[in-house]
Design a protein around this motif. Structure first.
Motif, PDB file in Angstrom:
ATOM      1  N   VAL A  47      33.970  66.352  41.394  1.00  0.00           N
ATOM      2  CA  VAL A  47      33.612  65.628  40.102  1.00  0.00           C
ATOM      3  C   VAL A  47      33.787  66.472  39.088  1.00  0.00           C
ATOM      4  CG1 VAL A  47      32.291  63.689  39.715  1.00  0.00           C
ATOM      5  CG2 VAL A  47      32.839  64.045  42.107  1.00  0.00           C
ATOM      6  N   SER A  78      34.590  61.241  36.610  1.00  0.00           N
ATOM      7  CA  SER A  78      33.339  60.631  35.918  1.00  0.00           C
ATOM      8  C   SER A  78      32.307  60.351  37.293  1.00  0.00           C
ATOM      9  CB  SER A  78      33.383  59.440  35.234  1.00  0.00           C
ATOM     10  OG  SER A  78      34.174  58.324  35.870  1.00  0.00           O
ATOM     11  N   ALA A  79      31.139  60.057  36.949  1.00  0.00           N
ATOM     12  CA  ALA A  79      30.266  59.761  38.001  1.00  0.00           C
ATOM     13  C   ALA A  79      30.522  58.185  38.561  1.00  0.00           C
ATOM     14  CB  ALA A  79      28.834  59.603  37.441  1.00  0.00           C
ATOM     15  N   GLN A  80      30.992  57.204  37.781  1.00  0.00           N
ATOM     16  CA  GLN A  80      31.420  55.897  38.227  1.00  0.00           C
ATOM     17  C   GLN A  80      32.652  55.997  38.924  1.00  0.00           C
ATOM     18  OE1 GLN A  80      29.524  53.111  38.004  1.00  0.00           O
ATOM     19  NE2 GLN A  80      31.307  52.537  39.203  1.00  0.00           N
ATOM     20  N   ARG A  83      31.348  57.471  42.354  1.00  0.00           N
ATOM     21  CA  ARG A  83      30.961  56.554  43.237  1.00  0.00           C
ATOM     22  C   ARG A  83      31.565  55.503  43.894  1.00  0.00           C
ATOM     23  NH1 ARG A  83      25.367  53.129  43.126  1.00  0.00           N
ATOM     24  NH2 ARG A  83      26.174  51.435  44.605  1.00  0.00           N
ATOM     25  N   LEU A  97      29.960  68.919  42.146  1.00  0.00           N
ATOM     26  CA  LEU A  97      29.426  67.842  41.236  1.00  0.00           C
ATOM     27  C   LEU A  97      29.090  68.626  40.019  1.00  0.00           C
ATOM     28  CD1 LEU A  97      28.689  65.017  40.260  1.00  0.00           C
ATOM     29  CD2 LEU A  97      26.639  65.189  41.409  1.00  0.00           C
ATOM     30  N   ALA A 106      24.258  62.389  34.347  1.00  0.00           N
ATOM     31  CA  ALA A 106      24.985  61.743  34.988  1.00  0.00           C
ATOM     32  C   ALA A 106      25.387  62.349  36.598  1.00  0.00           C
ATOM     33  CB  ALA A 106      26.558  61.589  34.369  1.00  0.00           C
ATOM     34  N   GLN A 109      22.324  61.475  38.420  1.00  0.00           N
ATOM     35  CA  GLN A 109      22.036  59.864  38.715  1.00  0.00           C
ATOM     36  C   GLN A 109      22.780  59.897  39.912  1.00  0.00           C
ATOM     37  OE1 GLN A 109      20.166  57.748  37.937  1.00  0.00           O
ATOM     38  NE2 GLN A 109      18.784  59.417  36.672  1.00  0.00           N
ATOM     39  N   LEU A 110      24.186  60.313  40.162  1.00  0.00           N
ATOM     40  CA  LEU A 110      25.122  60.217  41.163  1.00  0.00           C
ATOM     41  C   LEU A 110      24.462  60.439  42.432  1.00  0.00           C
ATOM     42  CD1 LEU A 110      27.950  59.339  42.004  1.00  0.00           C
ATOM     43  CD2 LEU A 110      28.765  61.544  41.505  1.00  0.00           C
ATOM     44  N   GLN A 113      22.285  58.050  43.663  1.00  0.00           N
ATOM     45  CA  GLN A 113      22.964  56.878  44.227  1.00  0.00           C
ATOM     46  C   GLN A 113      23.416  57.117  45.561  1.00  0.00           C
ATOM     47  OE1 GLN A 113      25.845  55.773  41.197  1.00  0.00           O
ATOM     48  NE2 GLN A 113      24.430  55.242  39.785  1.00  0.00           N
ATOM     49  N   ILE A 114      24.010  58.498  45.635  1.00  0.00           N
ATOM     50  CA  ILE A 114      24.433  58.708  46.945  1.00  0.00           C
ATOM     51  C   ILE A 114      23.633  58.713  48.111  1.00  0.00           C
ATOM     52  CG2 ILE A 114      25.466  60.705  48.283  1.00  0.00           C
ATOM     53  CD1 ILE A 114      26.741  61.653  45.470  1.00  0.00           C
TER      54      ILE A 114
END
Length: 758
Positions: A47, A78-80, A83, A97, A106, A109-110, A113-114
């Protein structure tokens, strides 16, 4: 229980890069019943918003096997996007990453979320950053179970392999030991607790404590280190000790002091592998620069299969943890300081700018970036050591001879920063410092500098944005060479934002099919008979607006999108040629423009061959147009590239001929077929006798070299008459036809045929 060697085809590991303890072999891993063990490859997700990082990572680990299996790479930019991919692909082993992408946080934050939202505990995460001064907070690294944190510059192929190998092994064991969730939770907890500690000694104590917890006994034994190259490699130093051996902490571990323990530690470090014998369990942790660690723990009973697996994972976590302790400590120390010059770094400058922008002094402050001219050439000619000494000297001069109230920093490479009161940050004063040569390593070196400046009173945004604006001004100063400096203005910001907006709109428009081709007929001047057409790229947006090619093509070239667009254009044009031939226009030539960026692409010739094969277009009726400026760059490479193109059977025309500075000797070497007189000279031929001289020269040159000549931009009959009298055989322009749609072109050709027949 010896150390497992890397499989055939993997990089050779150095003494400070290899991994640690191996308690189980491949057969045991496969026998665990874990579905991952049955996969054909380890899946690695890269990523990063930099495409070069993806290709470099894939290349570095190409053909590598780990644990007997190859690597399979997935990519997100991108992080989005990452995800979304992770939600769809839950069995990814390792995540490489980037920390800073679309937002500064970013990456972190990823990670959050993970771990918290997706619940992906087994996935191993290796953080990377291209900003040496950027270091995530310790609690971020600790709280999100991050395997490793590296700056991209330190990730050599071997170190990248080592980090990924450790992460893959950790992932394998986590999956294999899913049935022993309690033990895995202990390891995760242990890793998090170790990351919370500061300093090698505290971590070493934590290793002994956590190992004891995993083994179900009281903390005991020692963790020692061997530092190679110290003159006494046979002497070990005890970093931490517990239980009956606590008295050894901080001392040397010699055979005279404790022969049995010294022998166990010595065998472990010599074998670079964990051992279990003679009432001792030892673990091996490789360190940087020869600093290998070994934990020796009293252990009387036998080791079960699950315990061996747990200890293997634990050893991997500890190896990374010990490495990270030193790395994070170093990053924290260097977070705000440039290591070469001792000046503040980019991170510190951003903090200073944010403070100024938030305070009452913003109106009186100016930011200047100072870029050393031709520093790369100096570095190449005199060596990197000389270049480093020069950077240090420049930093000292800026710091010592400018106003002492100013902040002087080095924000990267050969770029320095001066920040402070606008009255003191004066381009003339800064550039005057470079008039005196620098005395470096016994010789005088004359250096100049270019400046990009921002008045903070005119700036809207953060400190990082101010640096970006100064960099825009610096690039403008370098391109325009206006007195060696340039001030950022709001209009420049609007211009940059408009270019970015158009770049995104062009990318989206291309995907939505908003681009199309128009075809302008080319005729024989003597008879006005059409012999071919030039394919012209056009863009009509969703709301019906036409964007001129002079606006969007440079952006497509700058962004690299022109490579994909150019391939699409070529295929569309060749397919149209095939349709025209099927309609009876058999002797019709299709001319297609080729961008400099597209032509330089290493796969251009292969792309051309594919387009010819897929469309079935006859190459003898295909012409590629390159600009004169392109034809004059890198002559030897161009000659070879054109030769490859010519071998496909297509012809070559030089567009805009007469606008550059062609060498006639070079032109003779190029395998071109046609010269195209630029429309500027066609427009001028009716103005004066002098106006037609260039057009006449090009026509004569083409005749002498045996090249065809075509004039573009012919708009009236008088221009056509003069061109005929000068001997120009071919032309195109509004006099004959405007660019036409495919249907209109076919209709126009039909009408021309009727006129000729009449």
């Amino acid at each position: 229980m010896s150390a497992q060697m890397p499989p055939t085809g993997t990089p050779t590991e150095t003494s400070d890069d290899r991994d640690d303890l191996f308690f189980i072999d491949e057969a045991e891993a496969a026998a665990s019943g874990d579905a991952t063990a049955q996969r054909a490859s380890w899946r690695i997700l890269v990523v990063d918003d930099d495409a070069d990082v993806h290709s470099t990572t894939t290349f570095a680990l190409k053909n590598v096997e780990m644990q007997g299996r190859p690597l399979e790479f997935l990519h997100a930019y991108s992080a989005q996007e990452a995800r979304t991919l992770l939600e769809r692909e839950p069995d990814i082993a390792v995540l490489l990453l980037d920390v800073v992408m679309e937002r500064p946080d970013a990456g972190l934050q990823l990670v959050r979320q993970i771990r918290e939202e997706l619940g992906m505990i087994e996935l191993r995460i290796i953080l990377r950053t291209g900003q040496p001064g950027y270091a995530p907070e310790l609690d971020a690294i600790r709280g999100y179970d991050i395997n490793d944190y590296r700056t991209k510059s330190e990730l050599t192929r071997t170190k990248l392999y080592t980090a990924v190998a450790a992460a893959v092994r950790s992932y394998q064991q986590l999956r294999a030991l899913d049935a022993s969730r309690a033990g895995l939770e202990q390891i995760v907890t242990a890793g998090a607790q170790l990351m919370a500690l500061h300093g090698v000694r505290d971590v070493a104590q934590g290793v002994l404590l956590q190992a004891a917890t995993l083994l179900g006994q009281q903390a005991a034994g020692v963790l020692c280190v061997r530092e190679s190259g110290q003159g006494r490699p046979d002497v070990l130093h005890v970093v931490a000790a517990a239980g009956a051996h606590a008295f050894l902490e901080g001392r040397e571990l010699s055979p005279q002091r404790d022969p049995l323990l010294a022998a166990v530690a010595g065998r472990t470090l010599a074998a670079r592998a964990g051992l279990a014998a003679d009432g001792w369990l030892s673990l091996h942790f490789p360190g940087k620069a020869g600093r290998d660690f070994a934990a020796c723990i009293p252990f009387e009973r036998g080791i079960g299969d699950i315990e061996r697996r747990l200890l293997d994972v634990f050893a991997s976590v500890v190896a990374v943890g010990l490495d990270n302790v030193e790395l994070v400590t170093h990053l924290n120390q260097a977070a705000f300081r440039d290591q070469l010059t001792g000046l503040p770094n980019r991170t510190r400058v951003v903090e200073l700018l944010d403070a100024l922008l938030a305070g009452p002094q913003r109106g009186a402050a100016t930011l200047a970036l100072v870029d050393l001219d031709h520093f790369a050439e100096t570095n190449d000619a005199l060596g990197h050591h000389f270049g480093d000494l020069l950077l240090v000297a420049v930093g000292k001069r800026l710091k010592s001879q400018l106003d002492p109230t100013l902040d002087v920093a080095r924000i990267g490479g050969d770029i320095f920063c001066v920040l402070g009161d606008a009255g003191a940050v004066q381009p003339a004063a800064i550039q005057a410092l470079f008039r005196v040569p620098f005395h470096i390593d016994g010789q005088d070196v004359q250096v100049s500098a270019t400046l990009g400046l921002v008045r903070l009173v005119e700036h809207d945004g953060s400190g990082a944005d101010a640096l970006k604006d100064a960099d825009i001004a610096l690039k403008r100063a370098k391109s325009q060479q206006r007195a060696g400096h340039f001030y950022f203005s709001r209009s420049m910001g609007v211009e940059i934002r408009e270019r970015v907006r158009m770049m995104h709109a062009l990318r989206s428009g291309f995907q939505r099919g908003e681009l199309f081709l128009a075809y302008q007929p080319q005729v024989e001047l003597a008879s006005n008979r059409a012999f071919g057409a030039e394919a012209l790229l056009r863009w009509r947006t969703e709301d019906g607006r036409l964007i001129g090619p002079d606006r969007f093509i440079p952006i497509a070239e700058y962004s690299g999108l022109i490579v994909d667009i150019g391939e699409w254009v070529l295929r569309q044009a060749l397919a149209e040629l095939v349709r025209l031939r099927a309609s009876g226009h058999r002797a019709f030539t299709m001319s297609v423009n080729v961008s400099q960026v597209q032509f330089r692409h290493p796969q251009f010739v292969d792309m051309l061959r594919r387009a010819l094969e897929l469309t079935g277009a006859p190459p003898e009726f295909v012409e590629l147009e390159i600009t004169e400026s392109m034809a004059m760059e890198e002559p030897s490479l161009l000659v070879e590239k054109l030769a490859q193109v010519k071998r496909t059977g297509v012809s070559i025309a030089i567009d805009d001929f007469g606008t550059g500075f062609s060498s006639l000797s070079h032109l003779q070497r190029l395998q071109v077929d046609r010269l195209k007189i630029d429309r500027t000279f066609v427009t001028e031929i009716t103005g004066s006798a002098r106006g037609s001289s260039i057009a006449e020269m090009v026509i004569q040159l083409g005749r002498n070299l045996g090249l065809s000549v075509i004039a573009e931009g012919v708009e009236d009959e008088r221009q056509a008459h003069i061109l005929r009298s000068l001997g120009c055989p071919l032309a195109q322009g509004f006099l004959f036809a405007r660019p036409l749609s495919p249907e209109a072109l076919l209709e126009w050709l039909g009408n021309q045929a009727l006129i000729e027949a009449a």
